[in-house]
Scaffold this motif. Sequence first.
Motif, short mmCIF file in Angstrom:
data_model
loop_
_atom_site.label_atom_id
_atom_site.label_comp_id
_atom_site.label_asym_id
_atom_site.label_seq_id
_atom_site.Cartn_x
_atom_site.Cartn_y
_atom_site.Cartn_z
N LYS A 24 -13.96 1.30 -18.57
CA LYS A 24 -12.53 1.35 -18.88
C LYS A 24 -12.15 2.71 -19.47
N LYS A 25 -12.95 3.20 -20.41
CA LYS A 25 -12.67 4.49 -21.06
C LYS A 25 -12.66 5.62 -20.04
N LEU A 27 -12.35 5.43 -16.75
CA LEU A 27 -11.28 5.20 -15.78
C LEU A 27 -9.95 5.71 -16.33
N GLU A 28 -9.67 5.42 -17.59
CA GLU A 28 -8.41 5.83 -18.21
C GLU A 28 -8.35 7.34 -18.45
N GLU A 29 -9.48 7.95 -18.78
CA GLU A 29 -9.50 9.37 -19.12
C GLU A 29 -9.53 10.29 -17.91
N ASP A 30 -10.06 9.81 -16.79
CA ASP A 30 -10.21 10.64 -15.59
C ASP A 30 -8.93 10.58 -14.76
N LYS A 31 -8.20 11.68 -14.72
CA LYS A 31 -6.92 11.72 -13.99
C LYS A 31 -7.12 11.74 -12.47
N SER A 33 -9.16 9.59 -10.94
CA SER A 33 -9.90 8.36 -10.68
C SER A 33 -9.16 7.43 -9.73
N ASN A 51 -3.84 -1.91 -10.15
CA ASN A 51 -3.93 -0.60 -9.49
C ASN A 51 -5.19 -0.40 -8.67
N TRP A 110 -15.06 -7.95 -17.11
CA TRP A 110 -13.85 -7.21 -17.44
C TRP A 110 -13.04 -7.98 -18.48
N GLY A 112 -10.18 -6.50 -19.84
CA GLY A 112 -8.86 -5.87 -19.85
C GLY A 112 -7.85 -6.67 -19.05
N GLU A 113 -6.75 -6.01 -18.76
CA GLU A 113 -5.65 -6.62 -18.04
C GLU A 113 -6.06 -6.98 -16.61
#
Length: 117
Positions: A24-25, A27-31, A33, A51, A110, A112-113
Amino acid sequence: MASLLSSLFGNHSDINNLDYDSFKKMLEEDKNSILIDVRTFGENKSLRIPNAIQIDIHKPNFLDQIEKLDRSKSYFIYCHSGGRSRSACKQMKDMGFEKVYNLKGGISSWHGETEQG
């Protein structure tokens, strides 16, 4: 013996298997991705990570669809429990993709959402 087992079952030691938090980290940090669900259409429809694009690993055109992807991007792959996505990661690595990450435990791990429909 090890090479025989590797040839029969594949060598997944070069696959980046990430736990939920790391996946998750990153995925969120890599623009650059892209999130890919390699499960079936029905599985994706019943529950998915928002997404995600769906590319069924069991479809005959799976490799054709993967071949069209941009190799400069990072790919975060998941399935139900991590087996199919690990296999997809291995195939993508063999095709020259360098930044490929497997969600260890799949969507089952998972926290998360999620969404349906």
